[in-house]
Design a protein around this motif. Sequence first.
Motif, mmCIF file in Angstrom:
data_model
loop_
_atom_site.group_PDB
_atom_site.id
_atom_site.type_symbol
_atom_site.label_atom_id
_atom_site.label_comp_id
_atom_site.label_asym_id
_atom_site.label_seq_id
_atom_site.Cartn_x
_atom_site.Cartn_y
_atom_site.Cartn_z
ATOM 1 N N ALA A 149 19.147 3.427 -3.807
ATOM 2 C CA ALA A 149 19.928 4.566 -3.301
ATOM 3 C C ALA A 149 21.209 4.110 -2.627
ATOM 4 O O ALA A 149 22.244 4.766 -2.728
ATOM 5 C CB ALA A 149 19.077 5.376 -2.318
ATOM 6 N N PHE A 207 14.979 6.516 3.518
ATOM 7 C CA PHE A 207 13.954 5.784 2.770
ATOM 8 C C PHE A 207 13.224 4.776 3.661
ATOM 9 O O PHE A 207 12.027 4.550 3.501
ATOM 10 C CB PHE A 207 14.573 5.076 1.568
ATOM 11 C CG PHE A 207 14.733 5.965 0.364
ATOM 12 C CD1 PHE A 207 13.625 6.535 -0.247
ATOM 13 C CD2 PHE A 207 15.985 6.243 -0.153
ATOM 14 C CE1 PHE A 207 13.759 7.372 -1.348
ATOM 15 C CE2 PHE A 207 16.132 7.072 -1.248
ATOM 16 C CZ PHE A 207 15.021 7.643 -1.851
ATOM 17 N N ALA A 249 15.233 11.492 -3.152
ATOM 18 C CA ALA A 249 15.818 11.138 -4.448
ATOM 19 C C ALA A 249 16.601 12.304 -5.041
ATOM 20 O O ALA A 249 17.740 12.143 -5.499
ATOM 21 C CB ALA A 249 14.715 10.694 -5.413
ATOM 22 N N SER A 270 20.955 7.688 3.177
ATOM 23 C CA SER A 270 19.783 7.732 2.293
ATOM 24 C C SER A 270 18.918 6.488 2.471
ATOM 25 O O SER A 270 17.683 6.566 2.432
ATOM 26 C CB SER A 270 20.223 7.875 0.828
ATOM 27 O OG SER A 270 20.963 6.746 0.411
ATOM 28 N N SER A 330 19.773 12.965 -3.280
ATOM 29 C CA SER A 330 20.813 12.007 -3.663
ATOM 30 C C SER A 330 21.598 12.500 -4.870
ATOM 31 O O SER A 330 22.819 12.344 -4.937
ATOM 32 C CB SER A 330 20.190 10.638 -3.973
ATOM 33 O OG SER A 330 19.586 10.082 -2.832
ATOM 34 N N LYS A 347 9.504 10.674 -0.928
ATOM 35 C CA LYS A 347 10.552 9.904 -1.598
ATOM 36 C C LYS A 347 11.307 10.749 -2.617
ATOM 37 O O LYS A 347 12.520 10.620 -2.771
ATOM 38 C CB LYS A 347 9.951 8.669 -2.271
ATOM 39 C CG LYS A 347 9.904 7.435 -1.394
ATOM 40 C CD LYS A 347 9.651 6.199 -2.226
ATOM 41 C CE LYS A 347 9.774 4.936 -1.397
ATOM 42 N NZ LYS A 347 9.574 3.718 -2.209
ATOM 43 N N HIS A 374 12.425 5.897 -7.765
ATOM 44 C CA HIS A 374 12.316 5.903 -6.308
ATOM 45 C C HIS A 374 10.864 6.019 -5.852
ATOM 46 O O HIS A 374 10.437 5.351 -4.901
ATOM 47 C CB HIS A 374 13.116 7.067 -5.722
ATOM 48 C CG HIS A 374 14.540 6.722 -5.429
ATOM 49 N ND1 HIS A 374 14.891 5.626 -4.670
ATOM 50 C CD2 HIS A 374 15.706 7.324 -5.768
ATOM 51 C CE1 HIS A 374 16.208 5.579 -4.565
ATOM 52 N NE2 HIS A 374 16.729 6.590 -5.228
ATOM 53 N N SER A 393 13.845 0.973 -2.988
ATOM 54 C CA SER A 393 14.452 2.300 -2.870
ATOM 55 C C SER A 393 15.737 2.251 -2.051
ATOM 56 O O SER A 393 16.710 2.951 -2.346
ATOM 57 C CB SER A 393 13.469 3.276 -2.213
ATOM 58 O OG SER A 393 12.385 3.545 -3.064
#
Length: 494
Positions: free
Chosen positions: A252, A348, A308, A344, A311, A304, A240, A248
């Motif tokens: 994601a 991003f 990440a 997400s 997530s 980021k 990511h 990204s």
Amino acid sequence: MIFSFFVENLLLILCFMPLIGVLVLLFIPAEDKNLCLNVTLVISCFSFLLSLLLWILFDPSTSFFQFSKILFYFPNSNFYYLIGVDGISLFFILLTTFLVTLCILLSWQSVGFFLKEYLIAFLILEFCLLQVFCVLDLLLFYIFFESVLIPMFLIVGVWGSRSRKIRAAYQFFLYTLVGSLFMLLGIIFIFFSVGSFDIQILTSTNFTFNLQIILWLTFFASFAVKIPMVPFHIWLPEAHAEAPTSGSVILAGVLLKLGGYGFLRFSLPLFPLASIYFTPIIFLLSLIAIIYASLTTLRQIDLKKIIAYSSVSHMGFVTIGIFSFNIQGIEGSIILMLSHGIVSSALFLCIGILYDRYKTRILKYFGGLVSVMPLFILFFLFFSFSNIAFPGTSSFIGEILVLLGCVKINLVLTFFMTFGVILSAGYSIWLLNRLSFGVLKLDYFTVYQDLSRREFWILAPLVLTILWMGLHPISFTSEVHFSVLNLLEHLSNV
């Protein structure tokens, strides 16, 4: 007559639309960047409209595969290209076409070199992802499941944003490839045992308990890396951090969902006894992921990497929902995967907007943006609250259904899962506070610019989608309901 033929072949046309775009791009000079972008945008928009039409014509009152089509058939090998869609795969197709369209819009000014090749890589990636969610043949699923790695490897390695992009691309490629090699061994063994790759035939096949244990582990090795579950998550933050913003978003938004989709489509229906047997281990790994990833998120300084690691925590909820073996848990996990794909991706996109302007993602360089970028902060506020499952947003529906499903099987597990919800609120509000308020860092930046019209219209559909899922979830749960009931009925008959 023409319309009936179109409807009958709708899924087939949708699946091959990105390849048509690739063929058109091959004949366009690389110097004509505007034409390349316009053609790719038209193809991606048309694919999205076809997927919407697929949803409109989808019959939610049945659990059978719809829009089925056999394209290639080899009689002597029991191998054929068969596609179809049910309630479980329908919204993943929609999510893929929707996010790819937004990624093309996002790439309008951010890609400075090899633009034509970049667009071709995205269309090939979209083609492979659509095939993963449509094919009903186990071998073809594996081929397209692995083919996704090639364009994604190029997107991270060639168009990545920092010097470690090559390392991140190789790490992503090797981690996911090695895990999937075990699944290939399992697929080969299944073929020699059953004589077919057809998912519908394999679902009705009863494997012995010991064989289910071994085969389940081979599939788990692949899907756990893709989700990713702790401790197979090491590749994700690095990928990511080095990927371009569009990379990204797709990583994601869609790629992390391949593991959850694989569990629902293969692990549970093909190996039900093994799935029940390994449920405690899944719960343990998922709970560790929820708490560990949330605590790790609080320590990150790269914007980021914050998203990440969050997530990883959210996907822990997904895996618990999948293995709860009840209607609330499984439907909640599907809704949560769709919601996470939207939320997400939106976060991003916001971070990509900041990076395009200021060429850094380190948190200490930002502060007080509410006074100079109020529109941006308004969007970021909404997406942050969506990320913590605030009532009225899509994530709330997914998480509350997963928690309701979990309450039915284990109260202690549910109690510890709520710590993940609290920690999620902690790191999301902490990040929002650091970006929005405080003193402007004029030592680093002196010129600030709020959202452009293009960026506004990229983010606005994401807001509407999140609100739609949060305020009227029946639009989505009604489509998946019978497919999930069919899966649970199959599990209850073992």
